[in-house]
Design a protein around this motif. Structure first.
Motif, PDB file in Angstrom:
ATOM      1  N   TRP A  83      34.416  39.829  25.894  1.00  0.00           N
ATOM      2  CA  TRP A  83      33.030  39.485  26.167  1.00  0.00           C
ATOM      3  C   TRP A  83      32.920  39.308  27.673  1.00  0.00           C
ATOM      4  CZ3 TRP A  83      35.886  37.968  22.133  1.00  0.00           C
ATOM      5  CH2 TRP A  83      35.328  37.936  20.846  1.00  0.00           C
ATOM      6  N   ARG A  84      31.960  39.949  28.293  1.00  0.00           N
ATOM      7  CA  ARG A  84      31.813  39.794  29.738  1.00  0.00           C
ATOM      8  C   ARG A  84      30.403  39.320  30.064  1.00  0.00           C
ATOM      9  NH1 ARG A  84      34.982  42.201  33.625  1.00  0.00           N
ATOM     10  NH2 ARG A  84      37.025  42.787  32.812  1.00  0.00           N
ATOM     11  N   ILE A  85      30.342  38.355  30.954  1.00  0.00           N
ATOM     12  CA  ILE A  85      29.050  37.810  31.342  1.00  0.00           C
ATOM     13  C   ILE A  85      28.979  37.770  32.859  1.00  0.00           C
ATOM     14  CG2 ILE A  85      27.598  35.747  31.306  1.00  0.00           C
ATOM     15  CD1 ILE A  85      29.402  35.170  28.653  1.00  0.00           C
ATOM     16  N   ALA A  86      27.910  38.307  33.407  1.00  0.00           N
ATOM     17  CA  ALA A  86      27.708  38.220  34.852  1.00  0.00           C
ATOM     18  C   ALA A  86      26.279  37.775  35.110  1.00  0.00           C
ATOM     19  CB  ALA A  86      27.966  39.566  35.508  1.00  0.00           C
ATOM     20  N   PRO A  87      26.108  36.767  35.949  1.00  0.00           N
ATOM     21  CA  PRO A  87      24.749  36.331  36.252  1.00  0.00           C
ATOM     22  C   PRO A  87      24.046  37.336  37.162  1.00  0.00           C
ATOM     23  CG  PRO A  87      26.342  35.011  37.442  1.00  0.00           C
ATOM     24  CD  PRO A  87      27.126  35.960  36.607  1.00  0.00           C
ATOM     25  N   ARG A  91      24.546  37.436  40.967  1.00  0.00           N
ATOM     26  CA  ARG A  91      25.809  37.857  41.560  1.00  0.00           C
ATOM     27  C   ARG A  91      26.032  39.359  41.460  1.00  0.00           C
ATOM     28  NH1 ARG A  91      28.369  33.238  43.317  1.00  0.00           N
ATOM     29  NH2 ARG A  91      27.334  31.461  42.403  1.00  0.00           N
ATOM     30  N   SER A  99      33.444  40.205  42.575  1.00  0.00           N
ATOM     31  CA  SER A  99      34.826  40.056  42.141  1.00  0.00           C
ATOM     32  C   SER A  99      35.457  41.414  41.948  1.00  0.00           C
ATOM     33  CB  SER A  99      34.899  39.282  40.838  1.00  0.00           C
ATOM     34  OG  SER A  99      36.146  39.483  40.223  1.00  0.00           O
ATOM     35  N   VAL A 107      32.224  30.580  40.866  1.00  0.00           N
ATOM     36  CA  VAL A 107      32.472  31.402  39.681  1.00  0.00           C
ATOM     37  C   VAL A 107      31.298  32.359  39.515  1.00  0.00           C
ATOM     38  CG1 VAL A 107      32.762  31.410  37.190  1.00  0.00           C
ATOM     39  CG2 VAL A 107      33.831  29.626  38.547  1.00  0.00           C
ATOM     40  N   ILE A 108      31.580  33.663  39.508  1.00  0.00           N
ATOM     41  CA  ILE A 108      30.487  34.629  39.431  1.00  0.00           C
ATOM     42  C   ILE A 108      30.531  35.409  38.137  1.00  0.00           C
ATOM     43  CG2 ILE A 108      30.274  34.830  41.915  1.00  0.00           C
ATOM     44  CD1 ILE A 108      31.769  37.444  41.722  1.00  0.00           C
ATOM     45  N   GLY A 109      31.009  34.791  37.080  1.00  0.00           N
ATOM     46  CA  GLY A 109      30.995  35.463  35.784  1.00  0.00           C
ATOM     47  C   GLY A 109      32.146  34.999  34.921  1.00  0.00           C
ATOM     48  N   TRP A 110      32.022  35.285  33.633  1.00  0.00           N
ATOM     49  CA  TRP A 110      33.097  34.931  32.715  1.00  0.00           C
ATOM     50  C   TRP A 110      33.521  36.158  31.943  1.00  0.00           C
ATOM     51  CZ3 TRP A 110      35.588  30.479  32.919  1.00  0.00           C
ATOM     52  CH2 TRP A 110      34.931  29.353  33.413  1.00  0.00           C
ATOM     53  N   THR A 111      34.800  36.246  31.661  1.00  0.00           N
ATOM     54  CA  THR A 111      35.302  37.251  30.736  1.00  0.00           C
ATOM     55  C   THR A 111      36.075  36.505  29.662  1.00  0.00           C
ATOM     56  OG1 THR A 111      35.506  38.842  32.504  1.00  0.00           O
ATOM     57  CG2 THR A 111      36.690  39.321  30.492  1.00  0.00           C
ATOM     58  N   THR A 161      35.663  34.888  36.766  1.00  0.00           N
ATOM     59  CA  THR A 161      35.725  35.870  37.854  1.00  0.00           C
ATOM     60  C   THR A 161      35.111  35.260  39.101  1.00  0.00           C
ATOM     61  OG1 THR A 161      33.669  36.837  37.075  1.00  0.00           O
ATOM     62  CG2 THR A 161      35.679  37.913  36.399  1.00  0.00           C
ATOM     63  N   THR A 162      35.681  35.660  40.223  1.00  0.00           N
ATOM     64  CA  THR A 162      35.230  35.111  41.489  1.00  0.00           C
ATOM     65  C   THR A 162      35.442  36.153  42.581  1.00  0.00           C
ATOM     66  OG1 THR A 162      35.680  33.419  43.141  1.00  0.00           O
ATOM     67  CG2 THR A 162      37.494  34.026  41.722  1.00  0.00           C
ATOM     68  N   LEU A 214      25.281  29.386  32.627  1.00  0.00           N
ATOM     69  CA  LEU A 214      25.680  30.794  32.572  1.00  0.00           C
ATOM     70  C   LEU A 214      26.051  31.223  31.147  1.00  0.00           C
ATOM     71  CD1 LEU A 214      26.307  33.433  33.837  1.00  0.00           C
ATOM     72  CD2 LEU A 214      28.436  32.519  34.719  1.00  0.00           C
ATOM     73  N   LEU A 215      26.889  30.427  30.505  1.00  0.00           N
ATOM     74  CA  LEU A 215      27.394  30.822  29.200  1.00  0.00           C
ATOM     75  C   LEU A 215      26.525  30.286  28.067  1.00  0.00           C
ATOM     76  CD1 LEU A 215      29.956  32.426  28.422  1.00  0.00           C
ATOM     77  CD2 LEU A 215      31.077  30.262  27.986  1.00  0.00           C
TER      78      LEU A 215
END
Lengths: 166, 512
Positions: A99-103, A106, A132, B446-450, B468-469, B497-498
């Motif tokens: 699962w990937r989330i990016a705001p 950014r 990133s 932090v600029i996102g999550w995986t 991710t950063t 964000l999440l």
């Protein structure tokens, strides 16, 4: 920890295009056909190794056909995407799911790619990159018109969202 | 030094220091000198008289040094740079002229390096780095300017409006070298590597002179009549001793005169080096956190080193004297924590906060994997043994007996290392056994999550979370957290964000 409640990620709202299954199947078939053909041709030409090479070709063919039959349907169930006003959210994978989330704030670039095979299926892939080196998000198997609209919308939203993307 | 053509609007173009040619020529002299003896020996080994061989060697040396110096001089003549109010320009090249231009506001780091020779000549190499992550061409290198010019460049390029840093409480010297830290040098991974390298080097050099067999014989003669296990033990001991000495020497060369300080305006500066002096300046704006690294050997002595997690550090893989991101050499854990806190301007070190443990399933996973790693080779050996020769069966037994406890110990340790938590403005994650790393990452960075889940992880109710950063390695993992635990942590660490993508279980089931 605020309170001990069980949470999980909900699936993104949108499925990919139905035609993606056909595209994945074709891609997988081609990926199988190439080594099988090479093995079979070499096997036919090199007499002493014929039995071995043809066995290998058969094994690769069975494996490839199995994957072709099995995975695309699974991928289709798993691969989903969603774009809200604040973030891009994508789920991919099968055995290994991701699962990937990016705001939005950014996001640095939005690309649309259409390979020859994708074009035949009228599909496109949208890639969204962030600052990133590991944060790129790919949405595969979108209808090409939808992908173009999505890319345009993402670009518009990112332009409107403040932030230096790092 | 201004050429006649460089008047008028180009007046502010500057050139590299002319002494650069001297430095280059001196290095070439060294190379020529080093190559002269073997060349001379190989030339005289034929029927050629000595004077002729000497003439050949001399001619070669002159050609090498002269040619090198001339090429260097041309490069010097063709290279010019300019520091304008907005941009820095560098023009270089003889046939293909490269023009590089950096926006001054993008400059994030200025590194000065000088090897002993360059120090003697009062020269430094300047590397100007931007925070760009995308292209590799983001650093601009001035290959040798005078030291005062280098210092001047460093100061002017990193000068910020002084008003940015409100608290001066964290300014000044953050850490200086404690000579006792040298005791952590031999236990690092460098020591065995250097030991092996030393043994290899002896063989290689003797091979150049065609004396490899003699060296082996000489060693054989020394050890005549000594039983084989002793020989092995002795050689290992020798290599270890060489490695330890090498590691100590390397530590002294790398870390002498070490000093970490914060300059007014928010620039972190690391200065170090005995012979080759280095100065690494890092703009604090780029700092996204710190990483506390504890390699196994160092950790056994309760020590840790501190690395910066920053955007756009120059990627310098060929740098043998440690990484640019290194802020503190291996030092006692308490010192490392304190330095980390001071670097981040925090009262309490985020790297020292108690962390939440991961579910037992993560431990099972590690134990299972360890057993696989230990018993897999043993099983292969056993199978071969059953097929070929019973000797392999004993070997398989030995491998299983030795490797299994070791692997299980490492697995248990790896599980105990796992942890994550939130400390103030930082999220903290820890993992690893052989190289345990504790990362404190600024939550705003932090600029996102995986979120990743393998089939096995799904069955065990675990997941791997990556923040991710833009900085450092691009993403930092929280390995094998509990499904709900990990997601709650992510939602808490970076609010908003999440959260929209989470659902409490009990909601209608969805397809997987």
């Amino acid at each position: 920890m605020t309170e001990p409640r069980e949470v999980r990620l909900r699936p993104p709202r949108n499925a990919v295009d139905r035609r993606a299954v056909g595209w994945w199947r074709t891609r997988s078939l081609i990926a199988t056909a190439v080594p099988v053909t090479v093995l079979a041709v070499v096997g036919a030409l090199v007499a002493p190794a014929t039995a071995w090479l043809l066995t290998a070709a058969g094994a690769v063919a069975v494996l490839g056909l199995g994957c072709t039959a099995f995975f695309p349907a699974w991928w289709f169930r798993v691969h989903r995407w969603e774009v809200t006003d604040d973030a891009v959210y994508v789920r991919t994978g099968a055995l290994w799911q991701e699962w990937r989330i990016a705001p939005m704030s950014r996001i640095q670039t939005v690309d649309t790619v259409r390979g020859p095979l994708e074009r035949a299926f009228r599909l496109a892939t949208v890639t969204v990159t962030t600052a990133s080196s590991k944060g790129a998000i790919r949405v595969e198997g979108l209808d090409h018109q939808l992908a173009a609209d999505l890319a345009e919308r993402l670009t518009a939203i990112t332009r409107a969202t403040p932030g230096d993307a790092t | 030094m201004t050429a006649p053509g460089d008047t008028g609007p180009h007046q502010d173009w500057r050139r590299l220091a002319p002494r650069t040619v001297l430095a280059g020529a001196a290095v070439l002299c060294g190379i020529a000198g080093g190559a002269a003896l073997p060349a001379f020996l190989s030339l005289t080994s034929g029927s050629r008289p000595a004077w002729q061989a000497a003439a050949w060697v001399l001619a070669g040396a002159v050609l090498l040094v002269g040619g090198g110096a001339a090429a260097d001089w041309i490069r010097l003549r063709r290279t010019r740079y300019r520091v304008g109010t907005e941009r820095i320009d560098l023009h270089t090249g003889l046939l293909v002229v490269t023009r590089r231009s950096l926006a001054r506001e993008r400059v994030r780091s200025v590194d000065l390096t000088a090897n002993p020779l360059e120090r003697l000549l009062g020269l430094v190499k300047v590397r100007i780095g931007t925070g760009e992550h995308t292209d590799g061409e983001s650093t601009l290198e001035l290959d040798l300017v005078t030291r005062s010019e280098g210092e001047h460049l460093r100061r002017t390029l990193l000068a910020r409006p002084a008003g940015t840093a409100g608290d001066t409480a964290h300014d000044g010297v953050l850490a200086t070298l404690d000579p006792r830290w040298i005791r952590y040098a031999p236990v690092s991974f460098v020591a065995p590597l250097l030991g092996g390298a030393a043994a290899g080097a002896v063989m290689q050099v003797s091979d150049w002179f065609g004396a490899q067999d003699e060296v082996i014989h000489w060693i054989g003669d020394r050890l005549e009549g000594v039983p084989l296990p002793w020989i092995i033990a002795e050689l290992v001991l020798l290599a270890t001793a060489a490695g330890v000495i090498g590691a100590l020497g390397l530590w002294i060369e790398t870390w002498s005169h070490y000093r970490l300080e914060r300059e007014p305006g928010g620039t972190l500066r690391v200065r170090r080096g005995l012979l080759t002096a280095r100065s690494v300046s890092l703009e604090e704006r780029r700092l996204r956190g710190v990483e506390l690294v504890e390699p196994l050997g160092v950790r056994l002595f309760r020590a840790a080193r501190v690395d910066a997690v920053a955007t756009g550090l120059a990627q310098d893989d060929d740098d043998k004297h440690g990484d640019l991101k290194n802020l503190l050499p291996p030092a006692p854990r308490a010192v490392a924590d304190r330095v980390a806190a001071r670097v981040l301007r925090e009262a309490e070190p985020p790297t020292g906060t108690p962390l939440e443990a991961h579910p037992r399933a993560a431990r099972t996973r590690r134990l299972r994997r360890a057993l696989g790693c230990a018993l897999g080779p043993a099983a292969v050996l056993a199978a071969l043994g059953a097929w070929l020769t019973p000797v392999l069966l004993y070997l398989a037994g030995g491998v299983a007996v030795v490797l299994t406890p070791l692997a299980l110990l490492l697995a248990r340790d790896a599980y105990r290392s796992l942890g994550h938590g939130v400390s103030g403005a930082y999220l903290v994650t820890r993992s690893g056994s052989v190289r345990r790393s504790t990362v404190a990452l600024r939550r705003a960075g932090v600029i996102g999550w995986t979120v990743r889940q393998s089939w096995f992880q799904r069955r065990a109710g675990l997941l791997t979370l990556s923040a991710t950063t833009a900085a450092g390695e691009g993403a930092y993992d929280v390995l094998d957290a509990g499904e709900s635990q990990g997601l709650t942590f992510a939602a808490e660490a970076v609010p908003g964000l999440l959260t929209p993508f989470l659902e409490t279980t009990g909601a209608p089931p969805t397809e997987r």
